[in-house]
Design a protein around this motif. Structure first.
Motif: not given
Ligand SMILES: O=P(O)(O)OC[C@H]1O[C@](O)(CO)[C@@H](O)[C@@H]1O
Length: 480
Positions: A191-212
């Motif tokens: 993320k830091q490297a894409m940010n520094d290079a000005g490259i668009a980075l989208e993120t998707v998370a896949v994790t345990d569903p517990h909400d809160g």
């Protein structure tokens, strides 16, 4: 020939594992009460989610729900809506996102990697967008903390981003617990490297569903805060059984792999494996022969040796499935048993020039389990270029697939000649459907073997031990 063949064509050939020179008919007969009881336990687990003796990390009873995954049904983990959500993500990514980076480790990586390899193969990232049918280039970068690899990936992304305007990278961060060091550290570096290079980075998370609440994972909370789309690692599905859940399916969906056919194959295998007859149920037959080969014949190493480059990662996936599920210090009553069968990765024919020497002449402690593919749509034939050389003429004019199968069966014959057992899973073709059959059969086999060995196949207390030391060491590094 002794084979179990399903209507789909999936075949389990046990000619060199079952018989007077290996696991005998008498041994299997004597074992019938044990495997019948295990079959009943697995049938019950299918219906209720309960496998007696299975406890979560916190020592609480926990459901085992992976058998539900092949069924796309309302109210199930893989509901029609969830499968649609995956397909929708793929649709909105295609022809828009240039490169996807999957960041996960263990069960959050290995299964997806198999789907990728079978669908895309080694040269995917060298193909044009048209050849990839608009699906993104793909990398896996969360399965180690190796700065050389991450630097290389960042270097590639920077160079590739100059090839077109609005270059977009998607990071898919996969972690059930949501804070595993390898995927999270690599994600932060990326993320830091894409940010520094000005490259668009989208993120998707896949994790345990517990909400809160207490059970919400760090990744889930971060995704909510950041507005990232969230996909799920369902409750009751351990990492190594999660390839049929959104964990594996998201990799498939984003790279054009037919996830519905994959689940259909798993479902049809699940139907076959509900049969109590050992000669109709591939998982029952597989688990019984492997367990008895270990218990009665000292064959407690299993070499999984597919004859197909794109299935090497199947072997790597199986390592975790077998090792983490069955390698246990305690049985279900708390007695020290130190049970386990050791998995070994191999690929034919490559490892015939590396491991076969030892398989053929080393300790008599292995079963070599082959995987072969019958039909290769892109088969090529060795041309008659040098027929004046008898050694080259010997295989000129032959399709590579026939040479491959001749090599595999020669290997089996040579092993059998010295009383060394092997078996073969035969796939009619390397399709998502048959891959789904095979991977689901292996998951069920492990569930059965856990019952024969009387160990909890669904926990992994052993991996917590080193994590405590690692936590302490990282703290010391921070204090320096
Ligand atoms: O998905 P997570 O929580 O990041 O865990 C990754 C892997 O780590 C383990 O918990 C232990 O190595 C595996 O069981 C699991 O597949």
């Amino acid at each position: 020939m002794t084979q179990l063949k399903l209507r789909s064509g999936f075949t389990f050939d046990v000619t060199n594992l079952y018989g007077p020179k290996a696991v005998t008919e008498e041994e299997v007969k004597a074992f019938e009460p044990v495997y019948t009881k295990a079959h009943e336990a697995v049938m019950n687990m299918r219906k209720t989610g309960i496998m007696p003796g299975h406890l979560s990390k916190d020592g609480e009873p926990e459901e085992v729900l992976f058998p539900q995954l092949p069924y796309i049904e309302e109210g199930n983990i893989n509901s029609p809506e969830r499968i649609f959500a995956l397909e929708e993500l793929a649709r909105t990514t295609r022809n828009r996102v240039d490169t996807v980076v999957f960041l996960g480790i263990g069960g959050s990586y290995l299964g997806g990697k198999v789907l990728f390899d079978v669908q895309c193969g080694e040269f995917w990232n060298l193909k044009s967008t048209e050849e990839r049918k608009g699906f993104p280039k793909a990398f896996f970068a969360g399965n180690n903390v190796d700065s050389h690899k991450m630097t290389g990936l960042i270097h590639f992304l920077k160079a590739d981003s100059h090839t077109k305007p609005n270059y977009t990278v998607m990071a898919v961060v996969i972690s059930k617990s949501g804070s595993t060091i390898e995927p999270m550290s690599n994600y932060m570096v990326l993320k830091q490297a894409m940010n520094d290079a000005g490259i668009a980075l989208e993120t998707v998370a896949v994790t345990d569903p517990h909400d809160g609440g207490e059970k919400e994972t760090l990744l889930h909370g971060l995704a909510k805060k950041s507005g990232w789309p969230i996909f799920y690692v369902p409750d009751g599905v351990g990492g190594r059984f999660s390839v049929f859940s959104e964990v594996g399916l998201i990799v498939g969906a984003l790279t054009g792999f037919d996830i519905r056919q994959f689940l259909d194959g798993a479902r049809d295998m699940d139907h076959a494996c509900q049969n109590p007859d050992i000669w109709q149920n591939p998982a029952l037959l597989n688990s019984v022969l492997k367990f008895l080969a270990g218990k009665n014949h000292g064959r407690d190493l299993e070499v999984l040796m597919p004859y197909a480059d794109n299935l090497k990662s199947l072997s790597e996936w199986y390592i975790q499935l077998l090792a983490e599920s069955l390698g246990k210090r305690l049985d279900k009553q708390g007695n020290v048993v130190n049970y386990g069968r050791t998995p070994i990765v191999a690929v034919g024919t490559t490892d015939m020039h590396a491991q076969t020497q030892e398989h053929q002449e080393g300790p008599q402690d292995k079963v070599v389990q082959f995987v072969s593919v019958e039909n290769w749509p892109d088969d090529v034939t060795v041309p008659h270029l040098y027929d004046e050389y008898p050694k080259l003429a010997a295989f000129s004019g032959l399709p590579l697939s026939q040479i491959l199968e001749a090599a595999r069966s020669s290997n089996a014959e040579a092993l059998a000649g010295d009383g060394r057992p092997s078996a073969n899973y035969i796939l009619p073709a390397l399709t998502p459907y048959h891959l789904g059959e095979l991977m689901f059969m292996l998951c069920l086999s492990i569930a059965y073997e856990g019952e024969y060995a009387n160990v909890d196949a669904f926990n992994q207390p052993g991996v917590e031990v080193y994590k405590k030391f690692l936590g302490g060491r990282l703290k010391k590094l921070q204090e320096k």
